[in-house]
Design a protein around this motif. Structure first.
Motif, PDB file in Angstrom:
ATOM      1  N   THR A   1       0.824  -1.202   0.000  1.00 24.89           N
ATOM      2  CA  THR A   1       0.000   0.000   0.000  1.00 24.89           C
ATOM      3  C   THR A   1       0.863   1.258   0.000  1.00 24.89           C
ATOM      4  O   THR A   1       1.906   1.312   0.656  1.00 24.89           O
ATOM      5  CB  THR A   1      -0.895   0.006   1.246  1.00 24.89           C
ATOM      6  OG1 THR A   1      -1.899  -0.995   1.093  1.00 24.89           O
ATOM      7  CG2 THR A   1      -1.569   1.356   1.454  1.00 24.89           C
TER       8      THR A   1
ATOM      9  N   GLY B   1       0.354   5.379   0.715  1.00 25.65           N
ATOM     10  CA  GLY B   1      -0.542   6.395   1.237  1.00 25.65           C
ATOM     11  C   GLY B   1      -0.044   7.792   0.902  1.00 25.65           C
ATOM     12  O   GLY B   1       1.153   8.002   0.679  1.00 25.65           O
TER      13      GLY B   1
ATOM     14  N   CYS C   1      -5.212   6.476   0.134  1.00 28.33           N
ATOM     15  CA  CYS C   1      -4.304   5.340   0.008  1.00 28.33           C
ATOM     16  C   CYS C   1      -4.782   4.431  -1.115  1.00 28.33           C
ATOM     17  O   CYS C   1      -5.954   4.477  -1.516  1.00 28.33           O
ATOM     18  CB  CYS C   1      -4.162   4.559   1.309  1.00 28.33           C
ATOM     19  SG  CYS C   1      -5.667   3.744   1.892  1.00 28.33           S
TER      20      CYS C   1
ATOM     21  N   SER D   1      -4.204   0.286  -2.136  1.00 26.88           N
ATOM     22  CA  SER D   1      -3.632  -0.955  -1.642  1.00 26.88           C
ATOM     23  C   SER D   1      -2.802  -1.637  -2.716  1.00 26.88           C
ATOM     24  O   SER D   1      -2.967  -1.406  -3.910  1.00 26.88           O
ATOM     25  CB  SER D   1      -4.732  -1.906  -1.183  1.00 26.88           C
ATOM     26  OG  SER D   1      -5.414  -2.420  -2.303  1.00 26.88           O
TER      27      SER D   1
ATOM     28  N   CYS E   1       4.179  11.013   0.129  1.00 25.35           N
ATOM     29  CA  CYS E   1       3.743   9.621  -0.021  1.00 25.35           C
ATOM     30  C   CYS E   1       4.529   8.761   0.968  1.00 25.35           C
ATOM     31  O   CYS E   1       5.640   9.123   1.382  1.00 25.35           O
ATOM     32  CB  CYS E   1       3.914   9.116  -1.449  1.00 25.35           C
ATOM     33  SG  CYS E   1       5.579   9.094  -2.117  1.00 25.35           S
TER      34      CYS E   1
ATOM     35  N   THR F   1       4.903   4.495   2.773  1.00 30.91           N
ATOM     36  CA  THR F   1       4.573   3.083   2.773  1.00 30.91           C
ATOM     37  C   THR F   1       5.153   2.430   4.021  1.00 30.91           C
ATOM     38  O   THR F   1       6.090   2.957   4.627  1.00 30.91           O
ATOM     39  CB  THR F   1       5.129   2.383   1.518  1.00 30.91           C
ATOM     40  OG1 THR F   1       4.628   1.033   1.471  1.00 30.91           O
ATOM     41  CG2 THR F   1       6.656   2.315   1.530  1.00 30.91           C
TER      42      THR F   1
ATOM     43  N   CYS G   1      -5.248  -0.979   3.296  1.00 31.70           N
ATOM     44  CA  CYS G   1      -5.754   0.342   2.921  1.00 31.70           C
ATOM     45  C   CYS G   1      -7.219   0.378   3.310  1.00 31.70           C
ATOM     46  O   CYS G   1      -8.112   0.246   2.459  1.00 31.70           O
ATOM     47  CB  CYS G   1      -5.553   0.594   1.418  1.00 31.70           C
ATOM     48  SG  CYS G   1      -6.236   2.165   0.810  1.00 31.70           S
TER      49      CYS G   1
ATOM     50  N   TRP H   1      -6.418   3.629   7.811  1.00 28.79           N
ATOM     51  CA  TRP H   1      -5.048   3.427   7.316  1.00 28.79           C
ATOM     52  C   TRP H   1      -4.098   4.509   7.811  1.00 28.79           C
ATOM     53  O   TRP H   1      -2.922   4.262   8.048  1.00 28.79           O
ATOM     54  CB  TRP H   1      -5.059   3.394   5.783  1.00 28.79           C
ATOM     55  CG  TRP H   1      -5.315   4.757   5.184  1.00 28.79           C
ATOM     56  CD1 TRP H   1      -6.520   5.331   4.938  1.00 28.79           C
ATOM     57  CD2 TRP H   1      -4.332   5.716   4.805  1.00 28.79           C
ATOM     58  NE1 TRP H   1      -6.350   6.587   4.431  1.00 28.79           N
ATOM     59  CE2 TRP H   1      -5.020   6.855   4.323  1.00 28.79           C
ATOM     60  CE3 TRP H   1      -2.928   5.722   4.817  1.00 28.79           C
ATOM     61  CZ2 TRP H   1      -4.360   7.981   3.861  1.00 28.79           C
ATOM     62  CZ3 TRP H   1      -2.265   6.850   4.353  1.00 28.79           C
ATOM     63  CH2 TRP H   1      -2.987   7.969   3.882  1.00 28.79           C
ATOM     64  N   TYR H   2      -4.603   5.712   7.939  1.00 28.18           N
ATOM     65  CA  TYR H   2      -3.746   6.854   8.278  1.00 28.18           C
ATOM     66  C   TYR H   2      -3.291   6.817   9.729  1.00 28.18           C
ATOM     67  O   TYR H   2      -2.411   7.592  10.119  1.00 28.18           O
ATOM     68  CB  TYR H   2      -4.485   8.161   7.995  1.00 28.18           C
ATOM     69  CG  TYR H   2      -5.796   8.281   8.720  1.00 28.18           C
ATOM     70  CD1 TYR H   2      -6.967   7.762   8.163  1.00 28.18           C
ATOM     71  CD2 TYR H   2      -5.866   8.877   9.960  1.00 28.18           C
ATOM     72  CE1 TYR H   2      -8.173   7.846   8.831  1.00 28.18           C
ATOM     73  CE2 TYR H   2      -7.069   8.971  10.636  1.00 28.18           C
ATOM     74  CZ  TYR H   2      -8.211   8.442  10.072  1.00 28.18           C
ATOM     75  OH  TYR H   2      -9.412   8.509  10.741  1.00 28.18           O
TER      76      TYR H   2
ATOM     77  N   TYR I   1       4.026   4.638   9.804  1.00 32.02           N
ATOM     78  CA  TYR I   1       4.662   4.466   8.509  1.00 32.02           C
ATOM     79  C   TYR I   1       6.157   4.726   8.634  1.00 32.02           C
ATOM     80  O   TYR I   1       6.567   5.743   9.174  1.00 32.02           O
ATOM     81  CB  TYR I   1       4.028   5.382   7.459  1.00 32.02           C
ATOM     82  CG  TYR I   1       2.674   4.875   7.034  1.00 32.02           C
ATOM     83  CD1 TYR I   1       1.531   5.220   7.747  1.00 32.02           C
ATOM     84  CD2 TYR I   1       2.546   3.995   5.963  1.00 32.02           C
ATOM     85  CE1 TYR I   1       0.299   4.710   7.389  1.00 32.02           C
ATOM     86  CE2 TYR I   1       1.316   3.494   5.598  1.00 32.02           C
ATOM     87  CZ  TYR I   1       0.193   3.848   6.321  1.00 32.02           C
ATOM     88  OH  TYR I   1      -1.025   3.336   5.972  1.00 32.02           O
TER      89      TYR I   1
END
Length: 126
Positions: free
Chosen positions: A33, A35, A50, A52, A96, A98, A104, A108-109, A113
Motif C-alpha cells: 500500500t 498512502g 491510500c 492498496s 507519499c 509506505t 488500505c 489506514w492513516y 509508517y
C-alpha cells in the motif's frame, strides 16, 4: 534501500488541477500500500488517500472525495494522485508513504509508517 520520491507539485489557481507522482525504488508496488498525507503550516498532518497493493482498493479522506483520484502503474513502480477542483485549503506539502504492507482501510492513516518521501509543495492561490 526503500525510497519514495514525490514530484508534480506547484502553484495552481483555485479550480485548477495537478497530478502528483510518487516514484518508488528498492521495493515493488505490487502487494504494498502507498498512502498520501499532507501537512499545511500550523496544522496536523492529514491522511488524504491510500491505494492498496492487492486489488487496487482505494480510500479517500472526506476532503478529497470526488476531487482526488489515486492510481498506480506497477510497471513504472509509481503511484499518482490526481487532484482536481483545487481549493486554497488544499495548500500543503504532500508526502507519499509506505510501510510495506497491503492494508488500505478506513483507519489506514492511523498506522505507523516507516518510509516517507521528501514531500512536494502544492500551493493553490490566485
Amino acid at each position: 534501500q526503500v525510497q519514495l520520491v514525490e514530484s508534480g507539485g506547484g502553484l495552481v489557481q483555485p479550480g485548477g488541477s495537478l497530478r502528483l507522482s510518487c516514484a518508488a525504488s528498492g521495493f515493488t508496488l505490487d502487494g504494498n500500500t502507498i498512502g498520501w498525507f499532507r501537512q499545511a503550516p500550523g496544522k496536523e498532518r492529514e491522511g488524504v488517500s491510500c491505494i492498496s497493493g492487492l486489488g487496487g482498493t482505494t480510500y479517500y479522506a472526506d476532503s478529497a472525495k470526488g476531487r482526488f483520484t489515486v492510481s498506480r502503474d506497477n510497471a513504472k513502480n509509481t503511484v499518482y494522485l490526481r487532484m482536481n477542483s483545487l481549493k486554497p485549503e488544499d495548500t500543503a506539502v504532500y508526502y507519499c508513504t509506505t510501510n510495506l504492507h497491503s492494508y488500505c482501510g478506513s483507519d489506514w492513516y492511523q498506522m505507523g509508517y516507516a518510509y516517507w518521501g521528501q514531500g512536494t509543495q502544492v500551493t493553490v492561490s490566485s
